[in-house]
Scaffold this motif. Structure first.
Motif, short mmCIF file in Angstrom:
data_model
loop_
_atom_site.label_atom_id
_atom_site.label_comp_id
_atom_site.label_asym_id
_atom_site.label_seq_id
_atom_site.Cartn_x
_atom_site.Cartn_y
_atom_site.Cartn_z
N PHE A 61 0.83 -1.21 0.00
CA PHE A 61 0.00 0.00 0.00
C PHE A 61 0.87 1.27 0.00
O PHE A 61 0.51 2.28 -0.58
N LEU A 98 -10.53 7.31 -8.64
CA LEU A 98 -9.39 7.72 -7.83
C LEU A 98 -8.62 6.46 -7.44
O LEU A 98 -7.40 6.40 -7.51
N ALA A 255 -19.12 2.14 -3.59
CA ALA A 255 -18.06 2.35 -2.60
C ALA A 255 -18.60 3.03 -1.35
O ALA A 255 -18.15 2.75 -0.24
N ALA A 256 -19.56 3.92 -1.52
CA ALA A 256 -19.99 4.72 -0.39
C ALA A 256 -21.05 4.02 0.45
O ALA A 256 -21.23 4.37 1.61
N THR A 260 -20.20 0.22 3.74
CA THR A 260 -20.62 0.60 5.08
C THR A 260 -21.73 -0.33 5.58
O THR A 260 -21.75 -0.73 6.75
N THR A 358 -8.35 -2.25 6.87
CA THR A 358 -9.63 -2.37 6.16
C THR A 358 -9.91 -1.17 5.26
O THR A 358 -10.59 -1.33 4.23
N PHE A 359 -9.41 0.00 5.61
CA PHE A 359 -9.60 1.17 4.75
C PHE A 359 -8.41 1.37 3.79
O PHE A 359 -8.27 2.43 3.17
N GLY A 360 -7.54 0.37 3.68
CA GLY A 360 -6.33 0.55 2.90
C GLY A 360 -5.34 1.39 3.69
O GLY A 360 -5.48 1.55 4.91
N SER A 363 -1.48 6.68 0.15
CA SER A 363 -2.04 7.78 -0.63
C SER A 363 -3.45 7.52 -1.14
O SER A 363 -4.16 8.46 -1.46
N LEU A 367 -11.14 7.63 1.34
CA LEU A 367 -11.52 9.02 1.64
C LEU A 367 -12.76 9.06 2.54
O LEU A 367 -12.96 10.01 3.28
N GLY A 368 -13.59 8.03 2.44
CA GLY A 368 -14.87 8.04 3.17
C GLY A 368 -14.80 7.38 4.53
O GLY A 368 -15.83 7.16 5.17
N ILE A 371 -16.86 8.81 7.29
CA ILE A 371 -18.32 8.66 7.11
C ILE A 371 -18.73 7.25 7.55
O ILE A 371 -19.70 7.08 8.29
N GLY A 372 -17.98 6.26 7.11
CA GLY A 372 -18.26 4.87 7.51
C GLY A 372 -18.24 4.72 9.03
O GLY A 372 -19.16 4.16 9.64
#
Ligand code: HEM
Length: 426
Positions: A61, A98, A255-256, A260, A358-360, A363, A367-368, A371-372
């Protein structure tokens, strides 16, 4: 346990299949042998190199030049010629967003589009998540038995996602079938017949995304991240390109919200099967933020992600050729005992739970993520306060077979409404 003459690790590597068997039951457990014996191995069935240890995953990563993300949204099962024909008939041209964009284009774009995701700009979302959650719970609190996915965990994240993006909220059912098709198309192993069916759904999803963009262009002052993106597309089309806008419109809906919804479903399943942890959370809500991180570590919704080498590389003692495709299994890294003590033990008091992958990482890190997290915390706050006597019902869990998105399709829970705390203290 070594069989005569044969190397057990290479036999396990040859047999590895991420679409069925142990990986579908429990991806972290299914790769325990790999973490211990062969942390980077080639899977002939998948055509990918599997990476299973925490440190190796993190170093992949971290270096997004040597390990390009360009294959992150590729069809992991190549399309059949029939499926390609169907996709072409819809003008399907999913390309860079992205998450699968190389530098320097990725960072230029990410910087321009970052603001909406900053914690200070998410404050206002909190009240909306709470209100929607409360309304859902009000609707079922006297029933005593529900499928939490159907009643709350699917729709609330979807509504929040659409609101965040500024996308009209009128087509929830259609989106659901689209999201499943997109996941199967990208991370599943559809049969040749299913490929054609899925290609039609993906093609329709692509066209739908285009229609939504047109609708949004007609409202130039609209609110939400995709409206903002569309304005940036007009201002700086060389950075926020047309292709990006269309591809992102399709990818972000999934993804969003799917990420979640599944993470929240996994969270309730995990806590209710670890009763002590559930009861501790009910007794002390200040434990919730770390409990959420531990759930994301122990049973995250994004269990594996992809990269591709741009040059020969060395990883985990293995030589990788240029162009090697990697499946980096965060679920396995998240339980790696080299990083998390007793990694296979669920412990809401763990002090480094937040270091999960889990969110990577690096860079392209999600991004979210805030929010999750916000949604998961509020779901847990409201449910543990209003239904502390909640328990998991007897059931068989079913999952959509794929490499990356993980969470049960349904989650039946039950409780005795007579014992609802708010009946005693109305
Ligand atoms: C990227 C997971 C929620 C938007 C990612 C990546 C993962 C991920 C694994 C790739 C990271 C990498 O390559 O290092 C998750 C999980 C979520 C979640 C597990 C929920 C529990 C969300 C939400 C949104 C979102 C709610 C938007 C509202 C994005 C975007 C990227 C991304 C835009 C691309 C970032 C980049 O490449 O610069 N997410 N995600 N995610 N996620 Fe999420």
């Amino acid at each position: 346990r070594h069989s005569e003459g044969a190397c057990p690790a290479s036999a396990l590597a040859a047999a590895f299949d991420p679409f069925e068997g142990p990986y579908q039951v429990d991806p972290a457990e299914a790769l325990r042998w790999s973490r211990d014996q062969l942390p980077v191995f080639y899977s002939p069935k998948l055509g990918y190199w599997i990476v299973s240890r925490y440190d190796d995953i993190k170093s992949v990563f971290r270096d997004n030049v040597l390990y390009s993300p360009r294959n992150a949204l590729e069809k992991i099962t190549p399309a059949t010629p029939e499926a390609m024909k169907v996709l072409a008939s819809y003008g399907y041209a999913m390309n860079r967003t992205l998450v699968n964009e190389d530098e320097p284009a990725h960072m230029e774009r990410r910087r321009v589009l970052l603001d909406h995701f900053l914690p200070e700009n998410l404050e206002a979302k909190q009240e909306m998540v709470r209100r929607l959650t409360r309304e859902k719970i009000d609707g079922f609190i006297d029933r005593g038995r529900v499928d939490l996915v159907e009643e709350m965990l699917y729709e609330v994240p979807l509504t929040i996602a659409l609101h965040f993006l500024g996308v009209p909220e009128d087509e929830i059912e259609r989106m659901r079938s689209f999201a499943v098709a997109h996941a199967v198309n990208t991370w599943g192993r559809p049969t040749p017949e299913q490929q054609v069916e899925v290609a039609h759904a993906v093609g329709r999803f692509w066209q739908y995304a285009g229609e939504v963009i047109e609708k949004m262009r007609a409202d130039p002052d609209g609110e939400g991240w995709m409206h903002y993106t569309i304005r940036k597309n007009a201002e700086i089309p060389e950075i926020v390109t047309d292709s990006y806008v269309h591809s992102m419109m399709m990818a972000i809906i999934v993804a969003a919200h799917e990420t979640t919804s599944l993470a929240s479903t996994n969270m309730f399943k995990t806590l209710l099967t670890h009763r002590d942890a559930w009861e501790d959370v009910c007794a002390d809500p200040s434990l919730i933020p770390n409990a959420v991180e531990e759930c994301l570590r122990y049973a995250g919704s994004m269990v594996a992600w992809r990269r591709e080498t741009t040059a020969a590389a060395q990883l985990g003692g293995v030589e990788l050729p240029a162009g090697a495709k990697l499946l980096i299994v965060q679920a396995s890294g998240n339980q790696d005992e080299r990083h998390f003590e007793d990694g296979d033990r669920f412990d809401i008091y763990r002090d480094n739970a937040v270091e999960h992958l889990t969110f990577g990482y690096g860079s392209h890190q999600c991004l979210g993520k805030n929010i999750g997290r916000l949604e998961m915390r509020i779901f847990l706050e409201e449910m543990s306060r209003r239904l502390p006597h909640l328990r998991l019902a007897e059931q068989e869990f079913t999952y959509l077979p794929n490499t990356s998105f993980r969470g049960p399709n349904n989650l039946w829970v039950e409780w005795d409404p007579e014992h609802n705390p708010e009946r005693a203290n109305p």
